[in-house]
Design a protein around this motif. Structure first.
Motif, PDB file in Angstrom:
ATOM      1  N   LEU A   1       0.811  -1.221   0.000  1.00 50.59           N
ATOM      2  CA  LEU A   1       0.000   0.000   0.000  1.00 50.59           C
ATOM      3  C   LEU A   1       0.845   1.273   0.000  1.00 50.59           C
ATOM      4  O   LEU A   1       0.288   2.374  -0.011  1.00 50.59           O
ATOM      5  CB  LEU A   1      -0.924   0.013   1.221  1.00 50.59           C
ATOM      6  CG  LEU A   1      -1.985  -1.101   1.282  1.00 50.59           C
ATOM      7  CD1 LEU A   1      -2.708  -1.064   2.625  1.00 50.59           C
ATOM      8  CD2 LEU A   1      -2.980  -0.964   0.143  1.00 50.59           C
TER       9      LEU A   1
ATOM     10  N   LEU B   1      -3.411   2.121  -4.156  1.00 47.23           N
ATOM     11  CA  LEU B   1      -3.787   0.798  -4.648  1.00 47.23           C
ATOM     12  C   LEU B   1      -3.175   0.512  -6.016  1.00 47.23           C
ATOM     13  O   LEU B   1      -3.582  -0.441  -6.690  1.00 47.23           O
ATOM     14  CB  LEU B   1      -5.315   0.672  -4.729  1.00 47.23           C
ATOM     15  CG  LEU B   1      -6.067   0.726  -3.394  1.00 47.23           C
ATOM     16  CD1 LEU B   1      -7.576   0.667  -3.637  1.00 47.23           C
ATOM     17  CD2 LEU B   1      -5.637  -0.420  -2.471  1.00 47.23           C
TER      18      LEU B   1
ATOM     19  N   TYR C   1      -1.777  -3.034  -6.362  1.00 44.81           N
ATOM     20  CA  TYR C   1      -2.776  -4.084  -6.585  1.00 44.81           C
ATOM     21  C   TYR C   1      -3.322  -4.029  -8.007  1.00 44.81           C
ATOM     22  O   TYR C   1      -3.609  -5.070  -8.606  1.00 44.81           O
ATOM     23  CB  TYR C   1      -3.905  -3.948  -5.566  1.00 44.81           C
ATOM     24  CG  TYR C   1      -3.500  -4.375  -4.179  1.00 44.81           C
ATOM     25  CD1 TYR C   1      -3.592  -5.707  -3.795  1.00 44.81           C
ATOM     26  CD2 TYR C   1      -3.007  -3.456  -3.268  1.00 44.81           C
ATOM     27  CE1 TYR C   1      -3.212  -6.112  -2.525  1.00 44.81           C
ATOM     28  CE2 TYR C   1      -2.623  -3.848  -1.999  1.00 44.81           C
ATOM     29  CZ  TYR C   1      -2.723  -5.177  -1.628  1.00 44.81           C
ATOM     30  OH  TYR C   1      -2.335  -5.568  -0.369  1.00 44.81           O
TER      31      TYR C   1
END
Length: 272
Positions: free
Chosen positions: A32, A52, A55
């Protein structure tokens, strides 16, 4: 005095759990954290400015590898249960000759290092044309899970009351019908336990993947992470995000299936 002793044990358990889970926390923390924030000294212990992006990059780049690992894991589960369940039933209930020797061989088989097995599989797969194939990877991963599965099924099925098997025979059921209609449903906990460990072994395998599927078009997530690290050494948030995403299925399965793994087959037989 008892309360103090209990509080001391609880505190020690919390410290040990925190120590063991710290790498997991750091993985999530880095996943993060923005790339520019990782160069601070000392490093941030908490993502004050979370993102993010890692991700998004992980899912965009590693989603096919996650799908491949899912296929390999499910294939390993199916093949392992199909082989180990009947074998465990034969050793536990059919009184086959050499059962003790078979159990000893299965124990020895689990002691063979995966690296040694991978070299042997490579030589065989070259001749069979199975290199860089999903089926070849499923078979290789199943060789780790099948010996364990046979031992688990043998132990579980040995605890099934003999009256159940005898009642099935009196009703005219043959060996196969008794196994599929009586023994296997009662052994639900064993099936779940073997399936869980077979899937986790296949999901986390790297030795067989790097040896037998290095140049394949469909690679598992372990090999995908390895390649990702080599290509993105400066994007640690993406690397850690990939590792975090790959850890989710295993964590969910362990939480969901833990009560079945801990359950006893005899209790299940009485309830059913």
């Amino acid at each position: 005095m008892t309360r103090r002793r209990g509080a001391w044990k609880t505190a020690l358990g919390v410290v040990l759990a925190g120590w063991m889970l710290f790498p997991v926390y750091w993985m999530v923390n880095v996943s993060l954290t923005r790339t520019e924030d990782m160069r601070t000294d000392p490093p941030h212990w908490f993502p004050w400015n979370p993102t993010l992006d890692g991700y998004a990059n992980a899912l965009g780049d590693q989603l096919p590898a996650l799908g491949t690992s899912l296929l390999v894991g499910l294939g390993c589960v199916v093949l392992t249960v199909l082989i180990s369940a009947p074998a465990g039933y034969a050793l536990a209930k059919l009184r086959v000759r050499g059962a003790g020797t078979v159990n000893f061989v299965l124990l020895v088989a689990q002691m063979i290092p995966s690296v040694v097995m991978a070299i042997g599989f490579y030589a065989i797969y070259v001749r069979l044309g199975w290199l860089n194939t999903l089926w070849g990877l499923v078979v290789a991963d199943s060789t780790i899970a099948v010996p364990f599965g046979v031992l688990v099924f043998t132990a579980f099925m040995s605890g099934i009351p003999g009256e159940l098997v005898q009642a099935a025979k009196i009703d005219g059921a043959g060996t196969v019908r008794t196994f599929t209609s009586i023994v296997l449903p009662v052994s639900r906990n064993a099936v779940i336990t073997v399936s869980l460990f077979a899937f986790l072994w296949a999901w986390s395998d790297f030795i067989f993947a790097s040896t037998l599927d290095r140049n394949g078009s469909m690679i598992p997530v372990t090999l995908g992470i390895y390649r990702y690290i080599g290509n993105n050494t400066t994007e640690w948030n993406s690397i850690m995000a990939t590792a975090a995403v790959a850890s989710v299925p295993a964590a969910v399965l362990l939480v969901v299936a833990q009560r079945y793994v801990a359950g006893g087959v005899t209790a299940g037989a009485v309830k059913d």
